[in-house]
Write a protein that holds these residues in place. Structure first.
Motif, PDB file in Angstrom:
ATOM      1  N   ASN A 197      17.180  -7.068   0.998  1.00 24.31           N
ATOM      2  CA  ASN A 197      16.115  -8.021   1.308  1.00 24.31           C
ATOM      3  C   ASN A 197      14.749  -7.355   1.282  1.00 24.31           C
ATOM      4  OD1 ASN A 197      17.136 -10.802   1.931  1.00 24.31           O
ATOM      5  ND2 ASN A 197      18.454  -9.675   3.320  1.00 24.31           N
ATOM      6  N   TYR A 198      14.680  -6.119   1.802  1.00 24.77           N
ATOM      7  CA  TYR A 198      13.390  -5.420   1.807  1.00 24.77           C
ATOM      8  C   TYR A 198      12.926  -5.117   0.382  1.00 24.77           C
ATOM      9  CZ  TYR A 198       9.817  -1.907   2.687  1.00 24.77           C
ATOM     10  OH  TYR A 198       8.638  -1.207   2.704  1.00 24.77           O
ATOM     11  N   ALA A 199      13.847  -4.688  -0.476  1.00 20.98           N
ATOM     12  CA  ALA A 199      13.475  -4.402  -1.869  1.00 20.98           C
ATOM     13  C   ALA A 199      12.977  -5.666  -2.570  1.00 20.98           C
ATOM     14  CB  ALA A 199      14.674  -3.812  -2.616  1.00 20.98           C
ATOM     15  N   ALA A 200      13.687  -6.783  -2.363  1.00 16.27           N
ATOM     16  CA  ALA A 200      13.286  -8.038  -3.006  1.00 16.27           C
ATOM     17  C   ALA A 200      11.948  -8.529  -2.459  1.00 16.27           C
ATOM     18  CB  ALA A 200      14.362  -9.097  -2.791  1.00 16.27           C
ATOM     19  N   ASP A 201      11.779  -8.476  -1.134  1.00 19.82           N
ATOM     20  CA  ASP A 201      10.516  -8.908  -0.536  1.00 19.82           C
ATOM     21  C   ASP A 201       9.373  -7.986  -0.941  1.00 19.82           C
ATOM     22  OD1 ASP A 201      11.771 -11.001   0.688  1.00 19.82           O
ATOM     23  OD2 ASP A 201      11.981 -10.025   2.628  1.00 19.82           O
ATOM     24  N   LEU A 202       9.678  -6.701  -1.078  1.00 23.36           N
ATOM     25  CA  LEU A 202       8.650  -5.740  -1.476  1.00 23.36           C
ATOM     26  C   LEU A 202       8.173  -6.011  -2.895  1.00 23.36           C
ATOM     27  CD1 LEU A 202       7.031  -3.278  -0.701  1.00 23.36           C
ATOM     28  CD2 LEU A 202       8.941  -1.839  -1.401  1.00 23.36           C
ATOM     29  N   ALA A 203       9.106  -6.321  -3.785  1.00 24.36           N
ATOM     30  CA  ALA A 203       8.723  -6.641  -5.164  1.00 24.36           C
ATOM     31  C   ALA A 203       7.883  -7.911  -5.212  1.00 24.36           C
ATOM     32  CB  ALA A 203       9.974  -6.800  -6.030  1.00 24.36           C
ATOM     33  N   LEU A 204       8.307  -8.939  -4.468  1.00 23.66           N
ATOM     34  CA  LEU A 204       7.548 -10.190  -4.438  1.00 23.66           C
ATOM     35  C   LEU A 204       6.175  -9.978  -3.817  1.00 23.66           C
ATOM     36  CD1 LEU A 204       7.222 -13.253  -4.711  1.00 23.66           C
ATOM     37  CD2 LEU A 204       8.476 -13.502  -2.551  1.00 23.66           C
ATOM     38  N   LEU A 205       6.140  -9.245  -2.711  1.00 24.91           N
ATOM     39  CA  LEU A 205       4.869  -9.002  -2.028  1.00 24.91           C
ATOM     40  C   LEU A 205       3.913  -8.183  -2.886  1.00 24.91           C
ATOM     41  CD1 LEU A 205       3.502  -9.571   0.686  1.00 24.91           C
ATOM     42  CD2 LEU A 205       4.396  -7.402   1.523  1.00 24.91           C
ATOM     43  N   THR A 206       4.452  -7.238  -3.646  1.00 30.66           N
ATOM     44  CA  THR A 206       3.612  -6.435  -4.538  1.00 30.66           C
ATOM     45  C   THR A 206       2.958  -7.308  -5.606  1.00 30.66           C
ATOM     46  OG1 THR A 206       4.994  -4.470  -4.199  1.00 30.66           O
ATOM     47  CG2 THR A 206       3.602  -4.509  -6.163  1.00 30.66           C
ATOM     48  N   ASN A 238       5.675  -3.901 -14.546  1.00 32.35           N
ATOM     49  CA  ASN A 238       5.134  -3.063 -15.624  1.00 32.35           C
ATOM     50  C   ASN A 238       3.723  -3.493 -16.025  1.00 32.35           C
ATOM     51  OD1 ASN A 238       7.471  -1.571 -15.680  1.00 32.35           O
ATOM     52  ND2 ASN A 238       8.352  -2.640 -17.429  1.00 32.35           N
ATOM     53  N   ASP A 239       3.466  -4.794 -15.980  1.00 31.12           N
ATOM     54  CA  ASP A 239       2.127  -5.275 -16.325  1.00 31.12           C
ATOM     55  C   ASP A 239       1.104  -4.791 -15.301  1.00 31.12           C
ATOM     56  OD1 ASP A 239       0.469  -6.935 -18.117  1.00 31.12           O
ATOM     57  OD2 ASP A 239       0.155  -8.146 -16.317  1.00 31.12           O
ATOM     58  N   LEU A 240       1.481  -4.839 -14.021  1.00 38.16           N
ATOM     59  CA  LEU A 240       0.589  -4.314 -12.990  1.00 38.16           C
ATOM     60  C   LEU A 240       0.370  -2.813 -13.164  1.00 38.16           C
ATOM     61  CD1 LEU A 240       1.853  -6.214  -9.807  1.00 38.16           C
ATOM     62  CD2 LEU A 240      -0.377  -6.448 -10.892  1.00 38.16           C
ATOM     63  N   HIS A 241       1.438  -2.106 -13.500  1.00 36.70           N
ATOM     64  CA  HIS A 241       1.313  -0.672 -13.701  1.00 36.70           C
ATOM     65  C   HIS A 241       0.369  -0.357 -14.871  1.00 36.70           C
ATOM     66  CE1 HIS A 241       2.615   3.297 -15.344  1.00 36.70           C
ATOM     67  NE2 HIS A 241       2.557   3.621 -14.068  1.00 36.70           N
ATOM     68  N   ALA A 299      -2.106 -10.179  -7.242  1.00 30.44           N
ATOM     69  CA  ALA A 299      -2.618 -11.271  -8.077  1.00 30.44           C
ATOM     70  C   ALA A 299      -4.145 -11.374  -8.027  1.00 30.44           C
ATOM     71  CB  ALA A 299      -1.973 -12.590  -7.667  1.00 30.44           C
ATOM     72  N   PRO A 300      -4.787 -11.215  -6.840  1.00 25.00           N
ATOM     73  CA  PRO A 300      -6.261 -11.255  -6.825  1.00 25.00           C
ATOM     74  C   PRO A 300      -6.917 -10.139  -7.626  1.00 25.00           C
ATOM     75  CG  PRO A 300      -5.384 -11.594  -4.614  1.00 25.00           C
ATOM     76  CD  PRO A 300      -4.245 -11.170  -5.472  1.00 25.00           C
ATOM     77  N   LEU A 301      -6.167  -9.086  -7.956  1.00 22.04           N
ATOM     78  CA  LEU A 301      -6.736  -7.994  -8.740  1.00 22.04           C
ATOM     79  C   LEU A 301      -7.217  -8.499 -10.100  1.00 22.04           C
ATOM     80  CD1 LEU A 301      -7.263  -4.964  -9.237  1.00 22.04           C
ATOM     81  CD2 LEU A 301      -4.868  -4.764  -9.971  1.00 22.04           C
ATOM     82  N   TYR A 302      -6.488  -9.441 -10.689  1.00 17.00           N
ATOM     83  CA  TYR A 302      -6.900  -9.986 -11.981  1.00 17.00           C
ATOM     84  C   TYR A 302      -8.261 -10.664 -11.867  1.00 17.00           C
ATOM     85  CZ  TYR A 302      -2.161  -9.224 -13.770  1.00 17.00           C
ATOM     86  OH  TYR A 302      -0.977  -8.651 -14.185  1.00 17.00           O
ATOM     87  N   LYS A 303      -8.443 -11.389 -10.765  1.00 11.24           N
ATOM     88  CA  LYS A 303      -9.731 -12.069 -10.553  1.00 11.24           C
ATOM     89  C   LYS A 303     -10.857 -11.052 -10.409  1.00 11.24           C
ATOM     90  CE  LYS A 303     -10.753 -12.979  -6.483  1.00 11.24           C
ATOM     91  NZ  LYS A 303     -10.760 -13.452  -5.073  1.00 11.24           N
ATOM     92  N   ASP A 361      -0.646  -1.886   0.440  1.00 14.80           N
ATOM     93  CA  ASP A 361      -0.122  -0.880   1.369  1.00 14.80           C
ATOM     94  C   ASP A 361       0.038  -1.445   2.776  1.00 14.80           C
ATOM     95  OD1 ASP A 361       0.124   1.046  -0.541  1.00 14.80           O
ATOM     96  OD2 ASP A 361      -1.761   2.053  -0.080  1.00 14.80           O
ATOM     97  N   LYS A 362      -0.977  -2.154   3.249  1.00 15.68           N
ATOM     98  CA  LYS A 362      -0.897  -2.729   4.589  1.00 15.68           C
ATOM     99  C   LYS A 362       0.243  -3.734   4.685  1.00 15.68           C
ATOM    100  CE  LYS A 362      -5.837  -2.231   5.626  1.00 15.68           C
ATOM    101  NZ  LYS A 362      -7.121  -2.945   5.871  1.00 15.68           N
ATOM    102  N   SER A 363       0.381  -4.536   3.647  1.00 15.71           N
ATOM    103  CA  SER A 363       1.417  -5.577   3.668  1.00 15.71           C
ATOM    104  C   SER A 363       2.812  -4.971   3.693  1.00 15.71           C
ATOM    105  CB  SER A 363       1.256  -6.481   2.443  1.00 15.71           C
ATOM    106  OG  SER A 363      -0.013  -7.102   2.418  1.00 15.71           O
ATOM    107  N   ILE A 364       3.055  -3.968   2.825  1.00 19.81           N
ATOM    108  CA  ILE A 364       4.404  -3.406   2.757  1.00 19.81           C
ATOM    109  C   ILE A 364       4.720  -2.559   3.989  1.00 19.81           C
ATOM    110  CG2 ILE A 364       4.399  -3.456   0.250  1.00 19.81           C
ATOM    111  CD1 ILE A 364       3.833  -0.523   0.181  1.00 19.81           C
TER     112      ILE A 364
END
Length: 364
Positions: A197-206, A101-104, A211-215, A129-132
């Motif tokens: 596993n894909y849903a969990a990895d997708l959430a973590l990967l997102t 939600n914070d990213l959104h 994270a660099p977006l904040y920078k 997008d590329k990662s997922i």
């Protein structure tokens, strides 16, 4: 019409929720409660662990083949990862919901800012997008290959193989009925496991990829502050204070985001790294130890296990032919180029480490 970064992020969030629903772990829903699918996911995990334990017991104490036990344990990492991810999602649903939600809110807030902010949002979503997509392709290929190969071997080669390695008590896999039941259970476990596993990895990967977006946004804020400082007068200095206060608050927001990711996914990442390393090491050990005999051992047997000097000259030529063929035969290789040995495994480990360091340096 091209989608905005906000629309692309919302699409990614919907994909996470859709995949999570299949295992009853749609924790991004504000009103989430465990349901029948959650129970089914845990039942499948319990069946997986129980049957794996039974198969290990059968390999050792009934069949007397401890190498088969190692083969059974090669895929246990997927079950351990699935259990850690779904349990972490349910227990820590509030922090996970906060991260997404914070990213959104960031995408929604800064999509209306000037071009530099929108450029940062697009850059971050391109990486996500590329990662997922790569992650999705890996999951689709891995899961579909395991299932398709069962049918290929069954109808093309008339051989019975299984998706997973475990057997079930009171189910004879040597019968057609037992074969079908076992594979049906395997299909169910691996399908639910793939979605979960894909849903969990997708959430973590997102979270990690954004994270660099904040920078990047902080850089844009500093640039805005510099523009105000260039016109330093009494009125502008008041604006400088407001800009700096906004930067400070956003930095605190970034710190909270990073700390939440680290605390929430600490054990998930630890379990995933340990189990992946364990499975790779166990698979290499099984291949080298059991399935593919060492040519040097066969050559030694030709010399030590037979009284060759008492053979007739004609029979010695047959033994000599065996030695020549063994010396010229190739063992198990990687891509018909690299021999699969313990030394190769160590070299691959060093290569993976070097590549990881190189990528980290590249990002820096």
């Amino acid at each position: 019409m091209a989608k905005t970064a906000l629309q692309r992020f919302e699409f990614t969030r919907r994909v996470i929720r859709i995949c999570s629903r299949f295992v009853g772990a749609d924790v991004l829903n504000e009103n989430y409660r465990p349901n029948i699918l959650t129970v089914l996911a845990y039942v499948c995990l319990c069946v997986y662990f129980y049957c794996t334990g039974y198969t290990v017991y059968k390999n050792i104490y009934i069949d007397g083949r401890w190498t088969d036990m190692l083969k059974t344990l090669c895929m246990i990492s997927s079950g351990l990862q699935g259990y850690s991810k779904i349990t972490n999602a349910i227990l820590n649903k509030v922090p996970i919901r906060y991260l997404v939600n914070d990213l959104h809110s960031i995408y929604k807030e800064y999509s209306d800012k000037h071009f530099e902010y929108r450029k940062c949002l697009s850059k971050s979503m391109n990486t996500t997008d590329k990662s997922i997509r790569i992650l999705g392709i890996i999951y689709v290929i891995a899961t579909s290959s395991l299932i398709i190969m069962v049918f290929v071997y069954r109808f093309a080669f008339h051989q019975r193989i299984y998706v997973l390695q475990f057997e079930m008590p009171h189910v004879d896999v040597n019968t057609e009925h037992g074969y079908l039941i076992t594979n049906w259970v395997h299909f169910t476990c691996i399908s639910l496991g793939a979605f979960g596993n894909y849903a969990a990895d997708l959430a973590l990967l997102t979270c990690i990829s954004n994270a660099p977006l904040y920078k990047d946004i902080l850089k844009c804020k500093f640039h805005d502050l510099n523009e105000v400082l260039k016109r330093a007068d009494a009125e502008q200095m008041k604006r400088c204070h407001m800009h700096l206060k906004d930067i400070f608050q956003f930095h605190q927001r970034y710190i909270k985001f990073v700390d939440t990711v680290r605390e929430n996914y600490f054990w998930v990442i630890a379990v995933e790294m340990f189990t992946v390393a364990f499975s790779i090491a166990l698979t290499l050990f099984c291949l080298i130890l059991g399935t593919w005999p060492n040519n040097d051992n066969i050559i030694e047997s030709c010399y030590t296990e037979v009284i060759w000097y008492q053979l007739t000259p004609r029979d010695r030529k047959m033994l000599q032919t065996m030695l020549m063929m063994t010396q010229n035969s190739e063992g198990l290789t990687i891509g018909s180029v690299i021999p699969l040995t313990m030394d190769t495994g160590l070299q691959w480990t060093k290569t993976i480490y070097s590549m990881t360091i190189m990528l980290i340096n590249f990002l820096d």
